[in-house]
Design a protein around this motif. Structure first.
Motif, PDB file in Angstrom:
ATOM      1  N   GLY A   1       0.817  -1.213   0.000  1.00 14.04           N
ATOM      2  CA  GLY A   1       0.000   0.000   0.000  1.00 14.04           C
ATOM      3  C   GLY A   1       0.839   1.245   0.000  1.00 14.04           C
ATOM      4  N   CYS A   2       1.990   1.182   0.667  1.00 13.02           N
ATOM      5  CA  CYS A   2       2.781   2.406   0.805  1.00 13.02           C
ATOM      6  C   CYS A   2       4.266   2.174   0.571  1.00 13.02           C
ATOM      7  N   GLY A   3       4.764   0.998   0.905  1.00 14.26           N
ATOM      8  CA  GLY A   3       6.209   0.765   0.790  1.00 14.26           C
ATOM      9  C   GLY A   3       7.001   1.547   1.832  1.00 14.26           C
TER      10      GLY A   3
ATOM     11  N   GLU B   1       4.041   1.900   6.747  1.00 14.61           N
ATOM     12  CA  GLU B   1       3.051   2.767   7.383  1.00 14.61           C
ATOM     13  C   GLU B   1       1.640   2.211   7.360  1.00 14.61           C
ATOM     14  N   CYS B   2       1.242   1.514   6.284  1.00 15.76           N
ATOM     15  CA  CYS B   2      -0.176   1.164   6.134  1.00 15.76           C
ATOM     16  C   CYS B   2      -0.520  -0.226   6.652  1.00 15.76           C
ATOM     17  N   GLY B   3       0.467  -1.102   6.736  1.00 14.36           N
ATOM     18  CA  GLY B   3       0.214  -2.444   7.256  1.00 14.36           C
ATOM     19  C   GLY B   3      -0.327  -3.435   6.247  1.00 14.36           C
TER      20      GLY B   3
ATOM     21  N   CYS C   1       7.439  -4.955   3.619  1.00 12.07           N
ATOM     22  CA  CYS C   1       8.057  -3.960   2.737  1.00 12.07           C
ATOM     23  C   CYS C   1       9.304  -3.363   3.371  1.00 12.07           C
TER      24      CYS C   1
ATOM     25  N   CYS D   1       1.091  -4.963   4.012  1.00 11.45           N
ATOM     26  CA  CYS D   1       2.067  -6.007   3.658  1.00 11.45           C
ATOM     27  C   CYS D   1       2.403  -6.900   4.847  1.00 11.45           C
TER      28      CYS D   1
HETATM   29  S1  FES Z   1       3.207  -1.592   2.184  1.00  9.06           S
HETATM   30 FE1  FES Z   1       2.462  -0.233   3.677  1.00  9.06          FE
HETATM   31  S2  FES Z   1       3.422  -0.985   5.447  1.00  9.06           S
HETATM   32 FE2  FES Z   1       4.328  -2.150   3.920  1.00  9.06          FE
END
Ligand code: FES
Ligand code: FES
Length: 1006
Positions: free
Chosen positions: A881-883, A886-888, A902, A890
């Protein structure tokens, strides 16, 4: 008769989403694929002099597309056709696409961007509404105005001297980022002679077809658009897929038909894609002493950005919702959308209505304060009733009882008592302060005015070999429940169970154009087409003597199978028919703006910390009327999700603009609500069934919940502040502080609204935007392991967590792969860590165990675990989601610990045991947590779901590790659900026994 409408039928694709089997565009495995990248402008306005490709780079391996390579017309066909696919000559905004490149190595393609130099002669830019209106830098027509409307009813000027109170104020709302957890992405295959096919994350397949056909000089039938599972949109995937789809297709065309994949990373997505329009609304209103509204004058201004895109229709909906659900016989509403050199603004849930409703509802609260009338009573005095006339001349023909709705909302929230108590408490010092506020509003279902007639949507239905029916429509599922709701309507229309209904994947070569998936139109407009098609199928079977008039499901199946055997295929196509009593005049902008409205009363309760000026919503009540509720569980999820997005709009979500582009373009720097920020939400539906023009009397619902929470929250904050209404959202702590203590200006705080929309802080101006330096929430940076969720730190982009100190360098797995990029805002070259090292780097064999199976991969040791799972092991259930950690999305479990994959280099996984979402279920037997998510509706678009389920499943086995459920899930973000259904799902799973099958290969702690 079989009744499925009104039942909480389980989401059709729930199992695929909770198991990670749902296929999103980035999950598609494409052989021989190239990876496309976009060369973008770094200035808001300029003339392109030259694009130079640096020496010593293997450009011969690349496919490069420049404007002169475009085979057809270099213009995106939408409402206007003046936005180019690739800027040619003149640049009009930061991040404007200038050229395209593609390479088989994704990382080399990304690296190549650093070796391209664009020489530009910079020109003076317009960056604010005020600058645009000044007219000394004309760039659009003779006034820089894309579109304007005036809607007048009576003459407010005649009423001012009859008013006991005349109130005049200006209100501001900032841009809002969609932050769908799945970023924009497309795959294309295009070849002269064979046409163009694109697969993508999108809301409107036929928009993409319409945009791509002239780009290649093709007939629309030669362009095929297929929607993949879509991880959220909220309007952000309404028109932008035209652009990215065109880019991917241009690269493929130039590459002789080789497929090209373009997936934006979070930074690019936030920088380059449209957002909610920033808005300035001036209102002058006249009231009698008893609170009667007698005159209204509104001036509604939107910043449209560099190209018109959808601004004219956003403006239209905004102004048509600006006067609120109140009767006022003398009103004038003027709306204008101006051109600036900002990244073009576009559709976002609510489509202009949240901005105008914010202003009107704040104005009503302010008037109540000045008149000494309770805000609820002032609204009640002015409510519209059945038979009343709206300012467009539309007469309310449907049943409406706003008083009853307001009473329900006041009673459920205990509004009267709390308002009194909070009033007294707010006078005491040193305590957290509380406030309660209300808002009342409506949302028009379907396209504005004659839009639906103009669209003339079509939908087909046919018998299937299973003895059921298949619905063929272009409307997409992107979390809001299209697939399930259309299934229920077809099921009830045909009298067969939902399991016998198939809904065809939206594919322009297979389905008719039932219109875009926007404007709260899918349930009401498209659902009605489904109902009519279902009834026609039944009539055809009945008239052919195959089906009795009154039939049971088995009769239908038998009839369908016999008909197919004896007569061949049976299908019907129906077309939109407008309700007969609806009339709209596009020239005068008068008449029935919408064929139906959904109505709502919200009550928000907030707590304000007088020390740090943070506000949080403690409780939220929403009483909603949207006609017949087709699926109560999904509808409640839509409402809760919209409310939480609106809480972000009101309190947290701050798009920091620099040179017309988002400077805080990182997930870490744009704060959206998590489970820790989300209140208890109490939704109640009341039903005023919608005559005969909605399917089984249903109306639209999707955008309504986004429209009204912000003014309810802002009014509640005002009560907590002792009656100080703040005219601008988001109500960041600094904005609240400045309202309370206007003489204090902290160095890193933005001032309250000044005329300049592009105000930036000193801290921002002195530091690079959007660095990778902010502390990570819920992570131990050196390892990527998730620590106990911490309170979030709101750190402005590029700012150190400790003002005055340089931003901390994060020791992270990615340090070894540092490289440099040109920042799109500043034009400066900055260090940036590659997501994953180039494939050309040193490789090593690394062994570990995934979902109980030993695995070995030979890759660069710094390759991210996420990429190894998805690319090398073909386990795409774990999402990106973010790499940024932050978003969780992954999240997986590594040696008994939750990790963001990530952030983990594969070398750290050597010898470890990893469990991913694919390892939770045992064959067809779902893990109890997956089961609970399916049954309790704990998912919508599903892109966050694998990560969320993994975390929830982990805490099912480790209940003592987090202080609370909200805290446990705070590191995983969901943009759709509002979390209520997720929390419900987890509680339901916790209430059951621990999973009995401990032999399962995905045992979490192993
Ligand atoms: S892709 Fe968002 S926390 Fe890893
Ligand atoms: S982000 Fe769509 S379901 Fe959570």
């Amino acid at each position: 008769m079989l009744r499925t409408v009104g039942q909480s039928v389980r989401r059709r694709e729930a199992v695929e989403k909770v198991t990670g089997r749902a296929v999103y565009v980035d999950d598609m495995k494409v052989e021989n694929c190239l990876f496309g990248k976009t060369v973008r402008s770094t200035v808001p306005r300029g003339r392109i002099k030259e694009i130079r490709f640096g020496q010593g780079f293997p450009w011969h391996e690349f496919v490069i597309v420049l404007p002169q390579d475009i085979p057809g017309r270099n213009a995106v066909s939408l409402i206007d056709t003046d936005q180019p696919f690739l800027a040619c000559g003149e640049i009009k905004h930061v991040a404007e696409p200038l050229a395209l490149i593609a390479h088989p190595d994704r990382h080399l393609a990304e690296k190549a961007l650093n070796h391209i130099q664009v020489d530009v002669e910079e020109l003076p830019a317009i960056l604010t509404i005020e600058e645009a209106l000044r007219g000394d830098n004309l760039q659009y027509g003779d006034d820089n105005i894309f579109k304007s409307y005036v809607i007048q009813s009576g003459d407010p000027a005649e009423q001012w001297n009859r008013a006991d109170l005349i109130l005049e104020e200006t209100y501001f709302t900032g841009a809002q980022e969609h932050l769908y957890i799945e970023t924009q992405g497309m795959i294309a295959q295009a070849e002269p002679g064979k046409g163009v096919t694109v697969w993508g994350s999108l809301q409107c397949p036929f928009y993409v077809q319409k945009a791509l056909a002239p780009l290649f000089g093709l007939h629309p039938d030669q362009v095929r658009v297929i929607q993949m599972e879509t991880g959220g949109g909220f309007g952000g995937k309404e028109e932008y897929p035209n652009l990215i789809g065109g880019h991917a297709a241009l690269l493929s065309w130039k590459a002789g038909g080789r497929p090209v994949k373009m997936i934006y990373d979070r930074r690019e997505d936030m920088l380059a894609t449209p957002k909610r329009h920033p808005c300035r609304t001036w209102i002058k209103a006249g009231f009698r002493k008893d609170g009667t509204l007698i005159a209204l004058d509104i001036d509604f201004l939107l910043d449209g950005g560099a190209y018109p895109t959808l601004s004219s229709v956003v403006l239209s909906r905004g102004i048509l919702h600006s006067w609120g659900p109140y009767r006022c016989d003398c009103s004038r509403a003027r709306a204008r959308c101006v051109m600036t050199n900002s990244v073009p603004y576009g559709a976002m849930r609510g489509f202009g209505a949240p901005q105008s409703i914010f202003a009107m509802e704040m104005h009503m609260s302010r008037a109540a304060d000045r008149l000494g009338i309770d805000p609820a009573d002032l609204r009640r005095r002015n409510f519209l009733h059945k038979g009343d006339r709206m300012p467009t001349g539309q007469i309310i023909r449907e049943d409406l009882d706003l008083e009853m709705m307001l009473d329900r909302a006041l009673a459920k929230s205990d509004y009267r008592r709390k308002r009194r108590d909070f009033e007294q408490a707010s006078r005491a010092d040193g305590h957290k302060r509380k406030g309660i506020g209300i808002s009342c509003f409506y949302h028009g279902s379907g396209f504005t005015g004659a839009g639906e007639v103009f669209l003339a949507s079509k939908l087909s239905m046919r018998l299937t070999q299973r003895g059921g029916v298949e619905v063929l429509a272009a409307n997409v599922e992107y979390g809001q429940g299209t697939r399930t709701v259309l299934t229920q309507i077809a099921s009830e229309a045909c009298g067969i169970p939902p399991e016998w209904i198939d809904v065809h994947q939206p594919d322009t070569s297979e389905v008719p154009n039932s219109g875009p998936t926007v404007a709260s139109r899918t349930t009401m407009i498209v659902g009605k087409l489904v109902e009519r098609a279902g009834k026609q199928i039944c009539e055809r079977l009945i008239s052919a003597g195959y089906l009795p008039e009154k039939h049971r499901p088995d009769d239908f199946r038998e009839a369908a199978l016999r008909f197919l055997r004896e007569k061949g295929e049976l299908g019907v196509t129906v077309e939109y028919e407008p309700p007969p009593d609806i009339h709209w005049d596009e020239d005068t902008y008068r008449g029935d703006a919408y064929s139906a409205y959904a109505w709502c009363c919200d009550v928000a309760e907030v707590e304000l910390d007088p020390i740090d000026y943070t506000a949080r919503v403690d409780r939220f009540v929403s009483v909603v009327e949207c006609g017949r509720v087709v699926n109560p569980l999904l509808a409640a999820g839509q409402i809760e999700g919209g409310i939480v997005q609106a809480i972000g709009f009101a309190l947290y979500e701050d798009v920091v603009l620099r040179r017309g582009a988002m400077a805080n373009n990182q997930h870490a720097n744009y704060v959206i609500p998590t489970t820790a920020d989300t209140p208890e939400i109490d939704v109640e539906f009341v039903e005023f069934p919608y005559a005969n023009y909605g399917p089984f009397h249903a109306k639209g619902i999707g955008e309504l919940p986004m429209d009204g929470p912000a003014p309810a929250i802002a009014s509640a904050v005002a009560q907590a502040l002792g009656g100080r209404l703040i005219n601008e959202i988001p109500l960041l702590p600094e904005r609240i502080m400045n309202a309370v203590q206007p003489d204090i200006t902290a160095p890193y705080f933005r001032p309250s609204r000044a005329p300049n929309l592009d105000v930036v802080t000193r801290g921002l101006a002195d530091s690079p935007p959007a660095t990778l330096c902010t502390p990570l929430r819920g992570l131990t940076p050196a390892t990527g392991e998730r620590s106990a969720p911490e309170a979030r730190q709101k750190v402005a982009p590029g700012e150190s967590a400790s003002p005055g100190l340089p931003a901390p360098e994060r020791e992270s797995p990615g340090r070894a792969t540092e490289m440099y990029i040109r920042n799109a805002c500043t034009g400066q070259v900055e260090p940036r860590r590659s997501k994953t090292p180039s494939a050309h780097g040193r490789r090593r064999m690394i062994s570990f165990v995934v979902n109980g199976k030993p695995c070995s991969v030979t890759v660069h040791p710094m390759k991210r675990l996420l990429d190894v799972l998805r690319e090398d092991l073909e386990l795409p259930g774990t999402k990106e989601g973010c790499g940024e950690g932050e978003c969780g999305a992954c999240t997986a479990i590594m040696d008994g610990l939750l990790v963001c994959t990530c952030m983990i280099p594969i070398c750290q996984a050597a010898g470890k045991k990893i469990t991913t979402i694919e390892g939770l279920a045992c064959g067809d037997a779902l893990h109890p947590m997956q089961q609970a998510f399916c049954e309790r509706g704990g998912l919508q678009c599903g892109i966050c779901t694998p990560g969320m389920v993994v975390v929830a499943a982990y805490y099912l086995e480790h209940p003592d590790e987090a202080a609370s459920l909200r805290e446990a899930l705070a590191g995983n973000q969901c943009r759709c659900t509002g979390y209520a259904s997720i929390l419900e799902s987890v509680k339901a799973a916790q209430a059951n026994e621990k999973p009995a099958d401990q032999e399962r290969h995905g045992s979490l702690s192993s």
